[in-house]
Design a protein around this motif. Structure first.
Motif, PDB file in Angstrom:
ATOM      1  N   UNK A 342       0.813  -1.210   0.000  1.00 20.41           N
ATOM      2  CA  UNK A 342       0.000   0.000   0.000  1.00 20.41           C
ATOM      3  C   UNK A 342       0.853   1.271   0.000  1.00 20.41           C
ATOM      4  N   UNK A 343       0.196   2.417   0.238  1.00 18.96           N
ATOM      5  CA  UNK A 343       0.885   3.711   0.243  1.00 18.96           C
ATOM      6  C   UNK A 343       1.993   3.763   1.295  1.00 18.96           C
ATOM      7  N   UNK A 344       1.735   3.170   2.466  1.00 23.93           N
ATOM      8  CA  UNK A 344       2.757   3.148   3.518  1.00 23.93           C
ATOM      9  C   UNK A 344       4.004   2.409   3.045  1.00 23.93           C
ATOM     10  N   UNK A 345       3.797   1.268   2.398  1.00 20.00           N
ATOM     11  CA  UNK A 345       4.931   0.477   1.910  1.00 20.00           C
ATOM     12  C   UNK A 345       5.703   1.240   0.833  1.00 20.00           C
ATOM     13  N   UNK A 346       4.974   1.953  -0.038  1.00 23.88           N
ATOM     14  CA  UNK A 346       5.623   2.771  -1.067  1.00 23.88           C
ATOM     15  C   UNK A 346       6.507   3.833  -0.423  1.00 23.88           C
ATOM     16  N   UNK A 347       5.978   4.509   0.578  1.00 26.94           N
ATOM     17  CA  UNK A 347       6.716   5.581   1.258  1.00 26.94           C
ATOM     18  C   UNK A 347       7.969   5.049   1.953  1.00 26.94           C
ATOM     19  N   UNK A 348       7.825   3.915   2.673  1.00 24.48           N
ATOM     20  CA  UNK A 348       8.966   3.315   3.364  1.00 24.48           C
ATOM     21  C   UNK A 348      10.074   2.938   2.380  1.00 24.48           C
ATOM     22  N   UNK A 349       9.680   2.301   1.296  1.00 21.18           N
ATOM     23  CA  UNK A 349      10.657   1.863   0.292  1.00 21.18           C
ATOM     24  C   UNK A 349      11.292   3.058  -0.405  1.00 21.18           C
ATOM     25  N   UNK A 350      10.473   4.083  -0.703  1.00 20.54           N
ATOM     26  CA  UNK A 350      10.985   5.284  -1.377  1.00 20.54           C
ATOM     27  C   UNK A 350      12.004   6.017  -0.500  1.00 20.54           C
ATOM     28  N   UNK A 351      11.721   6.110   0.794  1.00 22.34           N
ATOM     29  CA  UNK A 351      12.656   6.769   1.711  1.00 22.34           C
ATOM     30  C   UNK A 351      13.985   6.020   1.782  1.00 22.34           C
ATOM     31  N   UNK A 352      13.894   4.698   1.810  1.00 19.98           N
ATOM     32  CA  UNK A 352      15.119   3.888   1.845  1.00 19.98           C
ATOM     33  C   UNK A 352      15.909   4.036   0.546  1.00 19.98           C
ATOM     34  N   UNK A 353      15.190   4.049  -0.585  1.00 23.57           N
ATOM     35  CA  UNK A 353      15.843   4.137  -1.894  1.00 23.57           C
ATOM     36  C   UNK A 353      16.544   5.474  -2.096  1.00 23.57           C
ATOM     37  N   UNK A 354      15.975   6.552  -1.543  1.00 25.82           N
ATOM     38  CA  UNK A 354      16.576   7.880  -1.671  1.00 25.82           C
ATOM     39  C   UNK A 354      18.018   7.877  -1.185  1.00 25.82           C
ATOM     40  N   UNK A 355      18.258   7.255  -0.033  1.00 22.02           N
ATOM     41  CA  UNK A 355      19.604   7.262   0.548  1.00 22.02           C
ATOM     42  C   UNK A 355      20.480   6.126   0.010  1.00 22.02           C
ATOM     43  N   UNK A 356      19.847   5.175  -0.683  1.00 22.88           N
ATOM     44  CA  UNK A 356      20.585   4.066  -1.283  1.00 22.88           C
ATOM     45  C   UNK A 356      21.191   4.454  -2.634  1.00 22.88           C
ATOM     46  N   UNK A 357      20.525   5.374  -3.348  1.00 27.61           N
ATOM     47  CA  UNK A 357      20.889   5.648  -4.740  1.00 27.61           C
ATOM     48  C   UNK A 357      22.348   6.059  -4.951  1.00 27.61           C
ATOM     49  N   UNK A 358      22.976   6.850  -4.043  1.00 32.05           N
ATOM     50  CA  UNK A 358      24.397   7.171  -4.281  1.00 32.05           C
ATOM     51  C   UNK A 358      25.305   5.939  -4.298  1.00 32.05           C
ATOM     52  N   UNK A 359      24.863   4.873  -3.622  1.00 28.66           N
ATOM     53  CA  UNK A 359      25.706   3.668  -3.540  1.00 28.66           C
ATOM     54  C   UNK A 359      25.938   3.047  -4.904  1.00 28.66           C
ATOM     55  N   UNK A 360      24.982   3.222  -5.846  1.00 28.60           N
ATOM     56  CA  UNK A 360      25.151   2.574  -7.149  1.00 28.60           C
ATOM     57  C   UNK A 360      26.356   3.145  -7.898  1.00 28.60           C
ATOM     58  N   UNK A 361      26.670   4.418  -7.678  1.00 34.15           N
ATOM     59  CA  UNK A 361      27.862   5.008  -8.304  1.00 34.15           C
ATOM     60  C   UNK A 361      29.114   4.353  -7.724  1.00 34.15           C
TER      61      UNK A 361
END
Length: 517
Positions: A342-361
């Motif tokens: 649901x929306x809560x799960x989307x928000x939790x995952x999105x928040x985690x992904x925001x800080x994860x994205x620099x790691x791919x570089x």
């Protein structure tokens, strides 16, 4: 390898990997549709996990085999080269058969220890034991494939190894479409074995074309074989440590709140998707080239190839990280928002992904740097850095998880990855007496500037689309498509104006092809 061939190989390899990833998504969707969230699906995932864990040995073999075979290609006769390859094939096959037999007979205990939940139901327990026994046969084909793909890559032949995921996923999809109802999970386990066999078979024609022939030669006392094993161990440990780091993050996530582990795993999958498609493809292509220059002690060309690989990684991974950070909500909504997600799960995952994205570089650059060390037969430095990375990650986790929850875990991963990657870059610069860090830094600044301008553009597009269509499936799809098209135009226009050498070369190559046509 010339610039023309490097860029062509990289592009084709990435396209093959993208197709393989797409088929993997289709496969996973069919598995979910056919088996659902049941013990049957759990048994399959548990069993294939064991196979994948053991394939880290094969990855270590391929990685250390390439520089050694490159030496043979440059310095020895075909007969000596062929004997070395056959010694590796036969020795490793014997080892793999022994491992397979051991796992076959210990499968009951493996399930009891690592899958204790299956033991509550005798039918489920027996099924899991039998499925493991079937699937473990895959290791024999994986062992042969690891040597043969190493041979191909040492000759700068990349298309067949890059296409392996395609052929195995085709096998899985055909089975899931037409045979699941009749043969069930046992048939799928056998299809998995056939999938790994298919991966081996597509490499054999090119292997033979390169002049290699099978011989029943084996010499366990061979010095080169001993050298390869000693080089393999640090690579296997390094690869295993990456899995250990993910496990540690999950252990922290379990104690945060319900859904934290899911948010962590999904954000990790999305973060590594771009990395696996682009960075791994580039690292695959550049590694044999570095090995060839290292073997010939051509340090000048070695450094040129390394700089080229690093800059290509930056050209792709920096804008990808920015785009994923900005478009994380429509991306997660489109891929996962259905049913209980649901929306809560989307928000939790999105928040985690925001800080994860620099790691791919950092991941992308780390892979190229690892290959650079491996090509000069230094497998200890990447291993030591992996240990240091885990220690740093745990320390930052303890601090940030208190204040940021699961987002703290992903930020810790990004910080620790960045630190050890920078350390590796400095160590490699010292090892090679300078690799022109100033040029790398200048190119990175230009790429970051172009990526930030692109980021502003897609941020505006995403907001406008959200206002017009809402944050639903339709709005997410429109946002992603518009952002991809317009963002790419803006980004590539800016790096063209900023005269990024690798991109200019690609543009001129395309112009030349069009002119010739």
């Amino acid at each position: 390898m010339s610039k023309d061939k490097f860029i062509k190989n990289s592009a084709i390899v990435m396209l093959l990997i993208i197709l393989g990833k797409f088929l993997a998504i289709v496969r996973d969707a069919l598995v979910a549709a056919k088996f659902g969230a049941t013990y049957t699906a759990d048994i399959y995932n548990f069993s294939i996990g064991i196979v994948y864990l053991l394939t880290t040995i094969s990855y270590g073999l391929t990685t250390t085999f390439i520089p050694l075979n490159t030496d043979h290609i440059k310095n020895n006769t075909k007969e000596k080269r062929n004997r070395f390859v056959n010694n590796v094939i036969n020795s490793y096959s014997i080892f793999t058969i022994l491992v397979t037999v051991i796992i076959f007979f210990l499968s009951k205990y493996i399930v009891l220890i690592f899958g204790s939940g299956f033991s509550k139901d005798p039918v489920v327990f027996n099924t899991s034991v039998n499925v493991i026994r079937l699937m473990v046969l895959s290791l024999i084909f994986v062992s042969l494939q690891s040597v043969i793909t190493g041979v191909l890559q040492s000759h700068n032949e990349f298309y067949e190894p890059a296409a392996m995921s395609i052929v195995s996923n085709v096998v899985f999809i055909v089975y899931l479409f037409f045979f699941t109802e009749k043969y069930g999970i046992y048939g799928f386990a056998l299809a998995t074995v056939i999938g790994f066999l298919a991966q081996l078979l597509i490499n054999i024609p090119k292997y033979k074309k390169l002049g290699y022939r099978y011989e029943s030669y084996i010499d366990l006392k061979d010095e080169e074989l001993k050298k390869m094993v000693s080089l393999m161990l640090p690579v296997i440990i390094s690869t295993s440590l990456i899995q250990l780091n993910n496990f540690i993050n999950r252990a922290f996530a379990v104690n945060i709140f319900e859904g934290a582990v899911t948010a962590l795993d999904l954000s990790n999958k999305l973060n590594t998707l771009a990395y696996e498609v682009f960075a791994i493809g580039i690292a695959m292509v550049i590694y044999p080239t570095l090995s060839q220059y290292a073997s010939g002690e051509n340090l000048k060309e070695y450094k040129k190839a390394l700089l080229k690989g690093i800059n290509v990684i930056f050209i792709i991974m920096v804008p990808a990280a920015v785009a994923i950070a900005i478009l994380r909500i429509p991306l997660i909504t489109l891929l996962f928002k259905r049913g209980a997600f649901d929306d809560r799960a989307v928000t939790l995952t999105a928040n985690a992904l925001l800080f994860y994205s620099p790691a791919m570089i950092a991941y992308g650059l780390r892979d190229v740097l690892n290959k650079a060390f491996y090509s000069v037969k230094d497998t200890n430095t990447p291993m030591i850095n992996s240990f240091i990375g885990i220690i740093i990650n745990i320390g930052i986790n303890i601090v940030l998880v208190k204040y940021m929850g699961v987002s703290g875990l992903t930020l810790a991963t990004s910080i620790s990855s960045a630190i050890i990657t920078i350390v590796m870059l400095i160590k490699l610069d010292k090892k090679l007496n300078g690799i022109n860090l100033r040029y790398i830094f200048t190119s990175l600044l230009k790429i970051m500037f172009a990526s930030l301008i692109m980021g502003v553009v897609i941020f505006i597009i995403n907001n406008k689309v959200n206002v017009l269509f809402g944050m639903n499936m339709k709005g997410s799809l429109i946002s992603l498509i518009c952002s991809l098209i317009l963002g790419s135009l803006v980004y590539f226009s800016i790096i063209y104006l900023l005269r990024i050498e690798e991109f200019l070369y690609l543009v001129n190559l395309v112009k030349d092809k069009i002119h010739r046509s």
